[in-house]
Design an enzyme around this catalytic site. Structure first.
Site, PDB file in Angstrom:
ATOM      1  N   CYS A   1       0.808  -1.227   0.000  1.00  0.00           N
ATOM      2  CA  CYS A   1       0.000   0.000   0.000  1.00  0.00           C
ATOM      3  C   CYS A   1       0.845   1.282   0.000  1.00  0.00           C
ATOM      4  CB  CYS A   1      -0.948  -0.008   1.202  1.00  0.00           C
ATOM      5  SG  CYS A   1      -0.213  -0.648   2.700  1.00  0.00           S
TER       6      CYS A   1
ATOM      7  N   HIS B   1      -3.056   6.265   4.603  1.00  0.00           N
ATOM      8  CA  HIS B   1      -1.613   6.329   4.867  1.00  0.00           C
ATOM      9  C   HIS B   1      -1.094   7.708   4.442  1.00  0.00           C
ATOM     10  CE1 HIS B   1      -1.583   2.189   5.785  1.00  0.00           C
ATOM     11  NE2 HIS B   1      -0.873   1.695   4.798  1.00  0.00           N
TER      12      HIS B   1
END
Ligand code: A2P
Length: 341
Positions: A131, A243
């Site tokens: 990710c 994130h």
């Protein structure tokens, strides 16, 4: 021209997002199979706004009726079941790290290296990158084309959902527990995650880096350019979704920050929100549920005009996992690479 699709890990954080994204992007699905462990047999998961699917057990599933399987159930499951699926002529798009560095498995971010897709033919498996790597390379690619990046220094601030649903529950319960003096022992993380940050994601390697940090480096090399040197420092933070990354790049050519902003504004999958004002930047809470990678705080380095610094945020369950996997499936079908059953 509709396809039979299986979601492996359909009860998990990424699996659920995969189904939502397939539905809202109107992916041409004929039939969808929701698969998980035996303990979830018969549970219901939703597909889109009005359909409910009954979960089937992966162990007993016959992949010969499926055209494309999206896996997100961890490395051990992928290691065992991805080859079983691909032998049945089902193309696997795997979200785990198990096949990522396999030479015969392409590692794809559709905005960055769609031309690598043909390499899937050897194993019929395509790997979805980490990710943190996905959101970073999506932004690096257009900058690299213009300024030729030599080095990247990145610090990450990674949401707990990257570690799965149980990790999200741990943050929730620990946070609640603080107010009632209930101190539970960490299970999903090595230390308490509520009201804390943990500079440790995945296992430690011999050189002192963590495997997450290593992944960001080697995956960037495989996807974008083998000569870019990436130094990462990965940190888990008490955020549920999204994130964040503080990125510093060193380039061969001089960088003009206005030019960089202009290039990023035109880049596929990237949104620039960059005003030098109180609300002129993006935070993870604002990108949960969004598809793009957001870039803010773009600035030149005062000490060297070949350097650029910026802030980059994305929904780790979407572009960082489920959306990228679905985009890979869309790329496959747009190039007629999947034989329908
Ligand atoms: P289950 O809910 O039945 O355990 P997350 O990443 O959010 O933790 O989700 C992991 C996903 O992977 C879940 O859907 C989980 O199903 C699935 N999973 C884990 N282990 C297995 C297994 N051995 N076989 C099939 N699915 C598995």
């Amino acid at each position: 021209m509709d396809y039979n699709i299986a979601i492996v890990g359909a009860t998990g954080a990424v699996g659920r997002e995969m189904m939502e994204i397939l539905s809202y992007r109107k992916f041409p699905c004929k039939k969808i199979y929701a698969l998980a462990s035996k303990s979830s047999l018969g549970k219901e998961v939703s597909f889109g706004e009005d359909k409910v699917l009954k979960v089937e057990a992966l162990e007993d599933f016959d992949f010969s009726k499926v055209d494309i399987a999206l896996f997100s159930a961890g490395s051990n499951v992928s290691k065992k079941y991805a080859p079983i699926a691909s032998k049945k002529n089902c193309v696997v798009i795997d979200n785990s790290s198990f096949f990522r560095m396999d030479q015969d498995v392409p590692l794809i971010v559709p905005e960055v290296n769609p031309h690598h897709i043909d390499d899937f033919k050897k194993k019929k498996i395509i790997a979805n990158p980490n990710c943190s790597t996905i959101q970073m390379v999506t932004v690096l690619k257009p900058l690299h084309e213009e300024f030729k990046i030599k080095k990247v220094f990145v610090s990450t601030y990674q949401a707990v959902s990257g570690a799965g649903k149980a990790a999200m529950d741990e943050l929730f319960n620990q946070t609640k527990g603080v107010y009632v003096n209930d101190v539970s022992t960490p299970e999903q993380f090595t230390k308490k995650i509520s009201f804390n940050v943990i500079p440790h994601i995945d296992v430690f390697m011999e050189n002192g880096s963590t495997k997450e940090e290593w992944k960001m480096s080697v995956e960037t090399n495989k996807i974008l350019d083998k000569n870019i040197q990436v130094t990462a420092h990965c940190v888990r933070v008490p955020v549920f979704i999204g994130h964040s990354e503080a990125i510093f790049i060193e380039c061969e050519k001089e960088i003009n920050e206005d030019e960089a902003r202009k290039i990023l504004r035109k880049a596929d999958g990237v949104t620039v929100v960059d005003h030098r004002a109180d609300e002129g930047y993006v935070t993870p809470a604002e990108v949960a549920g969004e598809d793009d990678v957001y870039v803010s705080r773009i600035r030149q380095n005062n000490f060297d005009s070949r350097n650029l610094v910026f802030w980059c945020v994305s929904d780790n369950l979407r572009k960082g996992a489920a959306l990228n996997a679905v985009q890979i499936a869309e790329l496959l079908i747009s190039r007629n690479l999947v034989n329908k059953k």
